[in-house]
Design an enzyme around this catalytic site. Structure first.
Site, short mmCIF file in Angstrom:
data_model
loop_
_atom_site.label_atom_id
_atom_site.label_comp_id
_atom_site.label_asym_id
_atom_site.label_seq_id
_atom_site.Cartn_x
_atom_site.Cartn_y
_atom_site.Cartn_z
CD GLU A 87 13.57 38.70 76.63
OE1 GLU A 87 12.47 38.16 76.92
OE2 GLU A 87 13.68 39.51 75.68
CE LYS A 124 21.89 50.93 69.87
NZ LYS A 124 20.61 50.88 69.10
CG MET A 164 2.21 21.24 95.19
SD MET A 164 2.19 19.71 96.18
CE MET A 164 3.74 18.96 95.69
CG PHE A 217 10.83 52.38 72.60
CD1 PHE A 217 9.51 51.97 72.72
CD2 PHE A 217 11.73 51.55 71.95
CE1 PHE A 217 9.09 50.75 72.20
CE2 PHE A 217 11.32 50.32 71.42
CZ PHE A 217 10.00 49.94 71.56
CD GLN A 218 12.12 47.74 73.72
OE1 GLN A 218 13.29 47.68 73.37
NE2 GLN A 218 11.24 46.81 73.37
#
Length: 561
Positions: free
Chosen positions: A47, A159, A471, A109-110
């Site tokens: 993502e 949802k 760097m 969940f999630q």
């Protein structure tokens, strides 16, 4: 109409032609509705990369980029990319799925508090609670993202809002209370800025990313040419003026050019346009342009005086402001002004304009970047990762057009360049797109090779490979007595075989001739090409202004200051 259908229809009404994202359980109804649309979906492999792709798309095209993810880890993975866009004022709309409203605040969940997280890295974070809100909120999100000081806006969509049905009304415009993105310039303030400019003896223009985002680059160039004032830029301002123009001094700052850093500090007036005076630009702020009157033009009044005190400011629409300043200057122009200053500018610029300092061989990153410029058409798009590769590109790749140099300037996000290049290619399929990478940065998002092959978005990745976090290692050499704490890689993948395993082209080069041949072939290829360029592991980037130092305290390599 369902909330999902309304969202897709609202995106279509905004002219969205591509969305970058990854589906998941909490956003499946939206993805199902996407199948009924002509909007292209580009499937990322993480993502964060989806957000960077949308960012690259937005910067290359000037349009709003759109990224999408599911709830929970999808939403949190997206955050780094959205924060990157926020720091660089990229117009973006990020859409996340959410658990049903009936399950919210139950540690479902999630489930994650996406609004709480995104509030700090966006202009605004919406959470939809009813399907009927979808058209207005989507319109408002695009309006906020693309106006005023542009930036990302977040929409969190539970949802049941996606699946629920409602009567929909799609507004043609929105009015957000207290939000007035267009503020015309105050003519009196512009006139005072011109007075200060005409009273000065050693003026210089400092152009930032705001010049490019506002489309003020044409006015800037006309102003510089009319007045014959030299123009330095910030890192984000590269492309505000063609860097092969005689009045261009290149970028200022930690890895600015010698001529820009020296002359900014000799100026008695800095006309700062669309800059935020970041610490990487000013370095030790008390030593920045110490004798100069600072005249600051910006769309965002909160930037005035935040990092550097402005003696005079003009806030409001930047393009209108610079256009007005140009017209006023042309009416009052003084012939023959600033002759001594122009001779001094040319004296310094001619000494350093083509200099390459601190390199260990003729097969070194500065020479690679110069060769790329020679080969690429002017309107090609170049992205960078973050680290030494970014600084070499800042110093040695001359940008000739606005919106053709894309880098993570504010957040400094490693892994940005490759997915941003893919997004830029989606926006500009007609031009070559090249990512200047280091091996450490490329390895953070190199799984985007799969996206570039699947989606037929061919780009070129030039990996300046020093088998280290270059760097950080450079700072360890200079400031930590060469104590390499966790910066040297024990084993890198074979980037040639890695690229081939994804269906891309891979090539390794050991000389400038080999690089030029490989690069010419790569920019004409129909598939992504990874060019592995092994470089000396102790190749450093110079000029370099160390932390806590002023712009006058540049290190030039080989012991010179």
């Amino acid at each position: 109409m369902s909330g999902s259908r309304a969202l897709i229809k609202a995106l279509e009404r905004e002219g969205v032609d591509v969305v970058f994202g990854i589906p998941g359980g909490a956003i499946m109804p939206v993805y199902d509705e996407l199948l009924n649309s002509d909007i292209r979906h580009v499937l990322a492999r993480h993502e964060q990369s989806a957000a960077h792709m949308a960012d690259g798309y937005a910067r290359a095209s000037g349009r709003v980029g759109v990224c999408m993810a599911t709830s929970g880890p999808g939403a949190t993975n997206l955050v780094t990319g959205v924060a990157t866009a926020y720091m660089d004022s990229t117009p973006l709309v990020a859409i996340t799925g959410q658990v049903p409203t009936s399950m919210m605040a139950r540690d479902a969940f999630q489930e994650i508090d996406a609004v709480g997280i995104y509030t700090h890295v966006t202009k605004y974070s919406f959470q939809l609670l009813r399907p009927s809100e979808v058209p207005y909120v989507t319109k408002a999100a695009f309006f906020l993202a693309s106006t005023g000081r542009t930036g990302p806006v977040h929409i969190d969509m539970p949802k049941d809002v996606q699946t629920g049905e409602a009567e929909m009304s799609f507004p043609d415009r929105v009015d957000i209370r207290g939000y007035r993105p267009y503020v015309p310039p105050d003519p009196a303030a512009v006139a005072r800025a011109l007075d200060l400019l005409l009273e000065s003896e050693r003026p210089i223009i400092l152009a930032g990313g705001g010049v490019i985002k506002s489309g003020a680059h044409d006015y800037l160039l006309q102003l510089a040419e009319s007045a014959l004032i030299p123009v330095a830029t910030t890192l984000m301002g590269k492309g505000a003026i063609p860097e092969d123009h005689p009045l261009s001094l290149g970028p200022v700052g930690m890895h600015g050019t010698v001529q820009a850093n020296k002359l900014v500090n000799e100026a008695d007036l800095v006309l700062a346009i669309g800059v935020r005076f970041s610490d990487r630009t000013t370095m030790e702020v008390r030593g920045f342009a110490p004798d100069a009157t600072i005249v600051h033009f910006d769309v965002d009044p909160t930037e005035v005086g935040k990092n550097v005190k402005a003696h005079h400011a003009v806030t409001g629409d930047l393009k209108a402001s610079i256009g007005l300043l140009l017209r006023m200057f042309q009416e009052r122009a003084r012939a023959g002004s600033w002759g001594a200053w122009r001779r001094r500018v040319e004296e310094v610029a001619s000494q350093w304009r083509d200099a390459i300092v601190g390199v260990k061989s003729e097969f070194s990153p500065p020479h690679i970047l110069r060769a790329m410029r020679e080969i690429l058409p002017p309107d090609s798009v170049v992205t960078t990762e973050v680290g030494q590769n970014q600084m070499w590109a800042e110093l040695y790749f001359k940008v000739l057009r606005p919106r053709t140099f894309i880098t993570s300037g504010g957040l400094g996000t490693m892994g940005f360049g490759f997915p941003a290049a893919i997004g830029a290619k989606a926006a500009r399929p007609d031009v070559p797109v090249v990512d200047v990478a280091g091996d450490g940065s490329f390895m953070m998002t190199m799984n985007s090779l799969a996206t570039s092959i699947d989606e037929k978005l061919p780009v070129v990745v030039v990996v300046l490979n020093n088998s280290s976090l270059g760097m950080v290692a450079q700072w360890q050499r200079l400031f930590y007595n060469r104590r390499y704490a966790a910066t040297i890689f024990g084993a890198n993948p074979d980037f040639v075989r890695l690229a081939e395993s994804f269906g891309a082209e891979g090539v390794r080069v050991y000389s400038m001739d080999e690089f030029r041949n490989a690069f010419r072939t790569a920019i004409r290829s129909d598939v992504t090409t990874v060019i592995d360029v092994p470089i000396h592991p102790e190749e450093d980037v110079f000029p370099f202004v160390g932390p806590g130092r002023t712009l006058n305290e540049m290190l030039l390599g080989d012991g010179r200051e």
